[in-house]
Design a protein around this motif. Sequence first.
Motif, PDB file in Angstrom:
ATOM      1  N   ALA A 160       0.832  -1.196   0.000  1.00 49.60           N
ATOM      2  CA  ALA A 160       0.000   0.000   0.000  1.00 49.60           C
ATOM      3  C   ALA A 160       0.873   1.254   0.000  1.00 49.60           C
ATOM      4  N   LYS A 161       0.263   2.388  -0.269  1.00 45.77           N
ATOM      5  CA  LYS A 161       0.868   3.725  -0.302  1.00 45.77           C
ATOM      6  C   LYS A 161       1.457   4.058  -1.683  1.00 45.77           C
TER       7      LYS A 161
ATOM      8  N   ALA B  62      14.490   8.292 -10.535  1.00 44.97           N
ATOM      9  CA  ALA B  62      15.032   7.814  -9.258  1.00 44.97           C
ATOM     10  C   ALA B  62      15.768   8.915  -8.501  1.00 44.97           C
ATOM     11  N   ARG B  63      16.021  10.037  -9.150  1.00 44.99           N
ATOM     12  CA  ARG B  63      16.775  11.111  -8.506  1.00 44.99           C
ATOM     13  C   ARG B  63      15.935  11.913  -7.507  1.00 44.99           C
ATOM     14  N   LEU B  64      14.627  11.799  -7.548  1.00 45.09           N
ATOM     15  CA  LEU B  64      13.802  12.552  -6.601  1.00 45.09           C
ATOM     16  C   LEU B  64      14.146  12.195  -5.163  1.00 45.09           C
ATOM     17  N   VAL B  65      14.173  10.898  -4.852  1.00 41.00           N
ATOM     18  CA  VAL B  65      14.468  10.488  -3.483  1.00 41.00           C
ATOM     19  C   VAL B  65      15.918  10.804  -3.126  1.00 41.00           C
ATOM     20  N   GLU B  66      16.802  10.811  -4.109  1.00 42.91           N
ATOM     21  CA  GLU B  66      18.187  11.183  -3.850  1.00 42.91           C
ATOM     22  C   GLU B  66      18.285  12.665  -3.491  1.00 42.91           C
TER      23      GLU B  66
ATOM     24  N   PRO C 115      12.374   4.951   1.801  1.00 44.47           N
ATOM     25  CA  PRO C 115      11.731   6.260   1.671  1.00 44.47           C
ATOM     26  C   PRO C 115      10.204   6.151   1.775  1.00 44.47           C
ATOM     27  N   GLU C 116       9.595   7.167   2.348  1.00 49.23           N
ATOM     28  CA  GLU C 116       8.138   7.328   2.342  1.00 49.23           C
ATOM     29  C   GLU C 116       7.854   8.707   1.764  1.00 49.23           C
TER      30      GLU C 116
ATOM     31  N   ALA D 294       7.785  14.069   3.295  1.00 48.17           N
ATOM     32  CA  ALA D 294       8.685  12.978   2.935  1.00 48.17           C
ATOM     33  C   ALA D 294       9.434  12.499   4.171  1.00 48.17           C
ATOM     34  N   GLN D 295       9.630  11.198   4.241  1.00 49.26           N
ATOM     35  CA  GLN D 295      10.372  10.612   5.361  1.00 49.26           C
ATOM     36  C   GLN D 295      11.381   9.611   4.829  1.00 49.26           C
ATOM     37  N   LEU D 296      12.604   9.701   5.329  1.00 49.68           N
ATOM     38  CA  LEU D 296      13.648   8.759   4.975  1.00 49.68           C
ATOM     39  C   LEU D 296      14.085   8.012   6.221  1.00 49.68           C
ATOM     40  N   THR D 297      14.033   6.693   6.166  1.00 46.79           N
ATOM     41  CA  THR D 297      14.578   5.863   7.238  1.00 46.79           C
ATOM     42  C   THR D 297      15.975   5.432   6.804  1.00 46.79           C
ATOM     43  N   LEU D 298      16.955   5.730   7.637  1.00 47.94           N
ATOM     44  CA  LEU D 298      18.343   5.445   7.285  1.00 47.94           C
ATOM     45  C   LEU D 298      18.751   4.041   7.708  1.00 47.94           C
ATOM     46  N   ASN D 299      19.870   3.592   7.208  1.00 44.90           N
ATOM     47  CA  ASN D 299      20.360   2.246   7.511  1.00 44.90           C
ATOM     48  C   ASN D 299      20.602   2.038   8.999  1.00 44.90           C
ATOM     49  N   ASN D 300      20.928   3.114   9.713  1.00 48.02           N
ATOM     50  CA  ASN D 300      21.171   3.004  11.157  1.00 48.02           C
ATOM     51  C   ASN D 300      19.915   3.156  11.994  1.00 48.02           C
TER      52      ASN D 300
END
Length: 424
Positions: free
Chosen positions: A123-124, A186-190, A206-207, A222-228
Amino acid sequence: MTFDRYGQYKPQGAFTSKRSTRFAQLCPFSPSARNEDDISAERLPASTNSDNRLGRFEAAYVGAVVEPDFRSNGSSGGMVSWVAAELLRRGLVDGIAHAKPSGEGGFFRYSISRSLDELHAGAKSRYYPVELSEVLDQIRATPGRYAVVGVPCFIKAVHLLREQDELFRTRIAFTLGLFCGHMKSARLVESFAWQTETTIDAVSRPEYRLKGPERPANWYTAQLTLNNGEVRQKDWFYLADGDWGAGFFQNSACNWCDDVLAETADISFGDAWVEPYSSDWRGTNVAVVRSPLMLEMIEAGIAEGRLDLKAVDADYIANTQAAGLRQRREGLAYRLTWQKNGLRPRKRVAPSADLPFPRKLIYRLRYDISAWSHRLFWLSRQWKQPQLYLRWARASLQLYQGLSYGRGRPGVWARKLGLTKRND
């Protein structure tokens, strides 16, 4: 399909040769392919309604899913997932092909959901390029009946494929369309990563649209969850390229598309970008029901109290997507005049430059922002200088918003030029 240097998918191989008749008949943007009107006329010959903005349809609705979890788990009113789930629950399909999070080769990819749990995981909204080849290989290899969820050009491509290949004609039983303003690279999230003080390599998930009572539905965060495990957020309003209508990172093919509402699908869904729904943080859908079976399913859901939908007319639906329709009708007609006759795409919109100068200026600027965002971002990546792109993007956005309409009134340059009507 492979990524080019701008983060857009492009077809590769001998099959894509200019001499390949089959490829020309499959590509949704090819002049050799049948257009949306022809496909719809064959698929939906007895439609109750026909509108040059919406296409052929049986009924149209605005509202949301009442049944638990669908609305809360989705970006909008939950209707796309509900219809897909209903197809599974009724045994009408064995799987749903849709975009889902992926840890391999990009953040998202098309895959097949065969259970409600798998479906909810997809979803989303996903403003990230995906492609169909892998999931079509799976459908070819595994007998059964499937539904495909996609934006208008993907749904059109599926129908073009079904015309050529009897196996897909048998196995792809339903198509669920998503209204589309344009596709992003793909550059938008970057760029989101750059603007939240991190890099794309550090991002695990990414959300694009968060929900919460503290923000209206049309206020994207926008929300980014990082590897850490760290989480970073930023409202689109504060992003250098956060104005969707300006066209940053737009796929080049989208300049020549005239289908906003997925006219060839069995049912199509969008956001209700009109009040009071655009301020409702829970999200609200509009739906255009095109096939009789889908109409029966929707009417049953309403009668059972599982859907809270109100019937609306074509004008209401078109008003919720007014900006996109202007870009794909009025704007497309103008863009077609830029092409020489031999290179001009064959579209359902006739070329026309009969527009006031300020409107032409906006369409020119939007086209240039789209093209140069790819180039400047690529250069910034090569030189490892994010500010090169970001400074250009902020300046371009300021100019664009000065010419266009925002927050209920014309921009400063629009007022100076006498542009007092909505032009987004």
